[in-house]
Design a protein around this motif. Structure first.
Motif, mmCIF file in Angstrom:
data_model
loop_
_atom_site.group_PDB
_atom_site.id
_atom_site.type_symbol
_atom_site.label_atom_id
_atom_site.label_comp_id
_atom_site.label_asym_id
_atom_site.label_seq_id
_atom_site.Cartn_x
_atom_site.Cartn_y
_atom_site.Cartn_z
ATOM 1 N N GLU A 1 0.831 -1.207 0.000
ATOM 2 C CA GLU A 1 0.000 0.000 0.000
ATOM 3 C C GLU A 1 0.863 1.254 0.000
ATOM 4 O O GLU A 1 0.571 2.226 -0.696
ATOM 5 N N ILE A 2 1.927 1.254 0.785
ATOM 6 C CA ILE A 2 2.831 2.409 0.809
ATOM 7 C C ILE A 2 3.429 2.647 -0.570
ATOM 8 O O ILE A 2 3.502 3.787 -1.039
ATOM 9 N N LEU B 1 0.755 4.202 -2.832
ATOM 10 C CA LEU B 1 0.505 5.601 -2.485
ATOM 11 C C LEU B 1 1.669 6.499 -2.883
ATOM 12 O O LEU B 1 1.464 7.624 -3.334
ATOM 13 N N ARG B 2 2.886 6.001 -2.752
ATOM 14 C CA ARG B 2 4.049 6.805 -3.153
ATOM 15 C C ARG B 2 4.083 7.012 -4.664
ATOM 16 O O ARG B 2 4.437 8.100 -5.123
ATOM 17 N N GLU C 1 1.407 7.075 -6.590
ATOM 18 C CA GLU C 1 0.334 8.035 -6.855
ATOM 19 C C GLU C 1 0.768 9.457 -6.497
ATOM 20 O O GLU C 1 0.482 10.399 -7.238
ATOM 21 N N LEU C 2 1.447 9.616 -5.368
ATOM 22 C CA LEU C 2 1.925 10.926 -4.951
ATOM 23 C C LEU C 2 2.935 11.478 -5.961
ATOM 24 O O LEU C 2 2.874 12.654 -6.335
#
Length: 82
Positions: free
Chosen positions: A63-64, A67-68, A70-71
């Motif tokens: 998940e991290i 999200l990274r 996507e960021l």
């Protein structure tokens, strides 16, 4: 991959496949019941946490990473619109 994700992925390499579960005095997956029997005040809670961590660690690392990515994509998009 940064150090946190690498450490999480390294920690689960070669570990007995999950899911693990604590059921009474038996643990499905590995001998986590030893923690529950050792006389620690929170032994049963600790055993449940250890059992849950087997699946939580790789799920959280994945998940991290998502999200990274996507960021980074959003940051790149915003940088292009300035």
């Amino acid at each position: 991959m940064d150090d946190l994700i690498k450490r999480a992925n390294d920690a689960i390499q070669g570990v007995t496949p999950g899911p693990w579960d604590v059921r009474g005095k038996q643990t499905v997956g590995i001998g986590v019941e030893t923690v529950a029997k050792c006389g620690w005040r929170n032994g049963k809670n600790d055993a449940r946490f250890i059992a849950a961590a087997r699946d939580l660690v790789p799920e959280m690392a994945a998940e991290i990473m998502i999200l990274r990515h996507e960021l980074a994509a959003m940051s790149a998009k915003m940088a292009g619109s300035v």
